[in-house]
Design a protein around this motif. Structure first.
Motif, PDB file in Angstrom:
ATOM      1  N   PRO A 112      39.531 -10.330  -9.491  1.00 29.56           N
ATOM      2  CA  PRO A 112      38.877 -10.301  -8.175  1.00 29.56           C
ATOM      3  C   PRO A 112      39.391  -9.125  -7.361  1.00 29.56           C
ATOM      4  O   PRO A 112      40.586  -8.819  -7.393  1.00 29.56           O
ATOM      5  CB  PRO A 112      39.291 -11.638  -7.556  1.00 29.56           C
ATOM      6  N   PRO A 113      38.537  -8.422  -6.628  1.00 28.88           N
ATOM      7  CA  PRO A 113      39.002  -7.316  -5.791  1.00 28.88           C
ATOM      8  C   PRO A 113      39.792  -7.840  -4.604  1.00 28.88           C
ATOM      9  O   PRO A 113      39.594  -8.963  -4.139  1.00 28.88           O
ATOM     10  CB  PRO A 113      37.699  -6.633  -5.354  1.00 28.88           C
ATOM     11  N   LEU A 114      40.690  -6.995  -4.122  1.00 31.98           N
ATOM     12  CA  LEU A 114      41.536  -7.342  -2.982  1.00 31.98           C
ATOM     13  C   LEU A 114      41.321  -6.331  -1.874  1.00 31.98           C
ATOM     14  O   LEU A 114      41.059  -5.156  -2.118  1.00 31.98           O
ATOM     15  CB  LEU A 114      43.015  -7.345  -3.384  1.00 31.98           C
ATOM     16  N   ALA A 115      41.417  -6.806  -0.637  1.00 29.95           N
ATOM     17  CA  ALA A 115      41.336  -5.915   0.515  1.00 29.95           C
ATOM     18  C   ALA A 115      42.641  -5.152   0.651  1.00 29.95           C
ATOM     19  O   ALA A 115      43.732  -5.695   0.422  1.00 29.95           O
ATOM     20  CB  ALA A 115      41.044  -6.707   1.785  1.00 29.95           C
ATOM     21  N   ALA A 116      42.550  -3.889   0.997  1.00 31.21           N
ATOM     22  CA  ALA A 116      43.756  -3.099   1.234  1.00 31.21           C
ATOM     23  C   ALA A 116      44.504  -3.665   2.434  1.00 31.21           C
ATOM     24  O   ALA A 116      43.891  -4.212   3.354  1.00 31.21           O
ATOM     25  CB  ALA A 116      43.387  -1.639   1.478  1.00 31.21           C
ATOM     26  N   PRO A 117      45.833  -3.570   2.443  1.00 32.30           N
ATOM     27  CA  PRO A 117      46.569  -4.077   3.609  1.00 32.30           C
ATOM     28  C   PRO A 117      46.099  -3.459   4.920  1.00 32.30           C
ATOM     29  O   PRO A 117      46.065  -4.140   5.948  1.00 32.30           O
ATOM     30  CB  PRO A 117      48.022  -3.694   3.295  1.00 32.30           C
ATOM     31  N   PHE A 118      45.708  -2.169   4.898  1.00 33.07           N
ATOM     32  CA  PHE A 118      45.265  -1.529   6.144  1.00 33.07           C
ATOM     33  C   PHE A 118      43.947  -2.123   6.626  1.00 33.07           C
ATOM     34  O   PHE A 118      43.671  -2.103   7.828  1.00 33.07           O
ATOM     35  CB  PHE A 118      45.122  -0.022   5.931  1.00 33.07           C
ATOM     36  N   ALA A 119      43.120  -2.625   5.707  1.00 31.61           N
ATOM     37  CA  ALA A 119      41.875  -3.263   6.119  1.00 31.61           C
ATOM     38  C   ALA A 119      42.125  -4.587   6.833  1.00 31.61           C
ATOM     39  O   ALA A 119      41.238  -5.094   7.523  1.00 31.61           O
ATOM     40  CB  ALA A 119      40.972  -3.491   4.906  1.00 31.61           C
ATOM     41  N   GLU A 120      43.336  -5.142   6.701  1.00 36.91           N
ATOM     42  CA  GLU A 120      43.706  -6.380   7.381  1.00 36.91           C
ATOM     43  C   GLU A 120      44.710  -6.097   8.497  1.00 36.91           C
ATOM     44  O   GLU A 120      45.588  -6.909   8.788  1.00 36.91           O
ATOM     45  CB  GLU A 120      44.305  -7.361   6.376  1.00 36.91           C
ATOM     46  N   ARG A 121      44.592  -4.919   9.124  1.00 36.81           N
ATOM     47  CA  ARG A 121      45.555  -4.514  10.148  1.00 36.81           C
ATOM     48  C   ARG A 121      45.519  -5.411  11.373  1.00 36.81           C
ATOM     49  O   ARG A 121      46.518  -5.519  12.092  1.00 36.81           O
ATOM     50  CB  ARG A 121      45.299  -3.064  10.547  1.00 36.81           C
ATOM     51  N   ALA A 122      44.381  -6.056  11.643  1.00 31.27           N
ATOM     52  CA  ALA A 122      44.320  -6.957  12.791  1.00 31.27           C
ATOM     53  C   ALA A 122      45.244  -8.152  12.611  1.00 31.27           C
ATOM     54  O   ALA A 122      45.768  -8.697  13.590  1.00 31.27           O
ATOM     55  CB  ALA A 122      42.878  -7.434  13.005  1.00 31.27           C
ATOM     56  N   THR A 150      35.840  -1.691  -2.579  1.00 32.05           N
ATOM     57  CA  THR A 150      35.181  -0.415  -2.289  1.00 32.05           C
ATOM     58  C   THR A 150      34.103  -0.545  -1.225  1.00 32.05           C
ATOM     59  O   THR A 150      33.375   0.427  -0.979  1.00 32.05           O
ATOM     60  CB  THR A 150      34.555   0.151  -3.579  1.00 32.05           C
ATOM     61  N   ASP A 151      33.986  -1.727  -0.612  1.00 32.22           N
ATOM     62  CA  ASP A 151      32.979  -1.916   0.428  1.00 32.22           C
ATOM     63  C   ASP A 151      33.598  -1.863   1.821  1.00 32.22           C
ATOM     64  O   ASP A 151      32.951  -2.247   2.805  1.00 32.22           O
ATOM     65  CB  ASP A 151      32.265  -3.256   0.237  1.00 32.22           C
ATOM     66  N   GLN A 152      34.835  -1.373   1.938  1.00 37.77           N
ATOM     67  CA  GLN A 152      35.512  -1.235   3.233  1.00 37.77           C
ATOM     68  C   GLN A 152      35.864   0.227   3.456  1.00 37.77           C
ATOM     69  O   GLN A 152      37.002   0.597   3.710  1.00 37.77           O
ATOM     70  CB  GLN A 152      36.768  -2.114   3.266  1.00 37.77           C
ATOM     71  N   THR A 153      34.851   1.080   3.345  1.00 42.43           N
ATOM     72  CA  THR A 153      35.081   2.523   3.458  1.00 42.43           C
ATOM     73  C   THR A 153      35.507   2.927   4.863  1.00 42.43           C
ATOM     74  O   THR A 153      36.187   3.941   5.030  1.00 42.43           O
ATOM     75  CB  THR A 153      33.814   3.285   3.059  1.00 42.43           C
ATOM     76  N   GLY A 154      35.113   2.165   5.879  1.00 38.15           N
ATOM     77  CA  GLY A 154      35.519   2.509   7.241  1.00 38.15           C
ATOM     78  C   GLY A 154      37.034   2.477   7.405  1.00 38.15           C
ATOM     79  O   GLY A 154      37.624   3.394   7.988  1.00 38.15           O
ATOM     80  N   SER A 155      37.669   1.441   6.881  1.00 32.95           N
ATOM     81  CA  SER A 155      39.125   1.361   6.954  1.00 32.95           C
ATOM     82  C   SER A 155      39.779   2.462   6.132  1.00 32.95           C
ATOM     83  O   SER A 155      40.801   3.035   6.531  1.00 32.95           O
ATOM     84  CB  SER A 155      39.596  -0.009   6.457  1.00 32.95           C
ATOM     85  N   ALA A 156      39.188   2.790   4.976  1.00 32.12           N
ATOM     86  CA  ALA A 156      39.754   3.850   4.141  1.00 32.12           C
ATOM     87  C   ALA A 156      39.696   5.200   4.845  1.00 32.12           C
ATOM     88  O   ALA A 156      40.674   5.964   4.852  1.00 32.12           O
ATOM     89  CB  ALA A 156      39.019   3.902   2.804  1.00 32.12           C
ATOM     90  N   VAL A 157      38.561   5.517   5.456  1.00 32.05           N
ATOM     91  CA  VAL A 157      38.421   6.803   6.151  1.00 32.05           C
ATOM     92  C   VAL A 157      39.357   6.866   7.355  1.00 32.05           C
ATOM     93  O   VAL A 157      39.993   7.901   7.609  1.00 32.05           O
ATOM     94  CB  VAL A 157      36.957   7.013   6.572  1.00 32.05           C
ATOM     95  N   LEU A 158      39.463   5.760   8.092  1.00 35.66           N
ATOM     96  CA  LEU A 158      40.378   5.739   9.241  1.00 35.66           C
ATOM     97  C   LEU A 158      41.825   5.951   8.794  1.00 35.66           C
ATOM     98  O   LEU A 158      42.594   6.666   9.448  1.00 35.66           O
ATOM     99  CB  LEU A 158      40.240   4.415   9.983  1.00 35.66           C
TER     100      LEU A 158
END
Length: 340
Positions: A112-122, A150-158
């Motif tokens: 299963p894919p996992l969210a990057a820690p930065f995508a869970e910064r809140a 790969t569907d959280q490109t906004g967090s990756a670019v930030l």
């Protein structure tokens, strides 16, 4: 009938069962009736209400075990589903924590894919999630890009923009401080030069001014955004030509954006730029191979071929400028001379 005392081992004669008194030592003993039925087992304690670890196991029909009695000899024991709120067996504790490799080997389709820690910064906090993500990208890029969503490109670019901006800002400050020292040196040696040469040298040193440094820092986020999307587009086009982009542009953008976070190494004085360039290249190759599932060969071709083409173009442009300057100097040397 003849009975024996369990304490003194003395024998005596009695005509009934039940409690007896030994005539030898006076201790009480109990003679059980062999024809009486065995006592009933005590009832089990009631289980806690609701699902949980203390709840009784579900019936075989719900647990996936065959109904109709106990399993045959040698058969594996039935497996019961975990209680609600607990991760299934083999799941990595805490998301990106250490865990045993899943069955099927690295990159198994069932992971299963996992969210990057930065995508869970809140939830994790901005600084802690940024540092944790940076560590995963820099130290464990293979595992990170194999599992990251790969569907959280906004967090990756930030993430990439923040790291690039910080690195560029610190590098610009280093350059400004070095330029100030060069200006002082230029003022000292300008007296040994002609007025024109001294003024030109001072102007060159003053070009590293505070206003220019501030402009570089302010424009760094826009430059980072342009670099991330431009490199993503170039790499993806090469992957499309090589038929190595089955997961789409978002996977390529995720790799380039998180890889741009390594430009934070620009804060290292003197050699930070070289370290960042080499490290970003290695991470980009590893990340594209894992994220796009295209293999290291196609990923290396996608990353290195544009860089090689850029170097060839720069060398060609430098050669043309050098030839033009050489021809101009030769033309001036062969010009008409006047004899007095």
């Amino acid at each position: 009938m003849l009975a024996r005392c369990a304490r003194c081992q003395g024998t005596f004669t009695t005509e009934r069962y039940g409690r007896q008194t030994c005539p030898h030592c006076g201790s009480e003993l109990l003679l059980a009736d062999p024809s009486a039925p065995p006592p009933a087992p005590p009832a089990p304690p009631p289980a806690a209400a609701g699902p949980g670890w203390g709840a009784p196991p579900p019936p075989p029909e719900l647990a996936g075990a065959p109904a109709g009695g106990p399993p045959e000899a040698g058969a594996p024991p039935p497996s019961y589903p975990p209680p609600p709120g607990f991760p299934p067996p083999g799941a990595p504790p805490g998301g990106w924590g250490p865990a045993a490799p899943p069955p099927g080997g690295p990159g198994a389709p069932g992971e299963p894919p996992l969210a990057a820690p930065f995508a869970e910064r809140a939830r994790r906090g901005l600084v802690s999630s940024f540092l944790e993500t940076w560590k995963l990208v820099a130290v464990e890029p293979q595992r990170f890009f194999r599992r990251v969503r790969t569907d959280q490109t906004g967090s990756a670019v930030l993430f990439g923009v923040i790291a690039f901006t910080i690195g560029t800002a610190v590098e610009t400050v280093y350059g400004w401080l070095a330029g100030q020292q060069m200006v002082v040196m230029a003022e000292r040696i300008s007296g040994y030069l002609s007025p024109e040469q001294g003024e030109a040298f001072r102007q060159a040193m003053r070009s590293v001014s505070g206003a220019r440094s501030v402009a570089q820092i302010v424009l760094a986020p826009l430059l980072a955004l342009a670099v991330i999307y431009l490199l993503s587009a170039v790499f993806h086009v090469v992957l499309l030509v090589l038929k190595g982009a089955p997961r789409g542009f978002d996977a390529t953008l995720t790799v380039v954006a998180y890889g741009a976070g390594l430009f934070l190494l620009l804060v290292v004085p003197a050699c930070g730029s070289l370290i960042a360039l080499v490290w970003v290249t290695v991470v980009a190759i590893t990340g594209l191979a894992e994220s796009q599932r295209c293999g290291t060969g196609k990923a290396a071709a996608a990353v290195l071929s544009p860089l090689l083409l850029f170097c060839v173009c720069c060398c060609g442009l430098g050669a043309l400028v050098g030839l033009g300057s050489l021809k101009a100097l030769m033309g001036q040397g062969n010009g008409p001379t006047t004899t007095l």
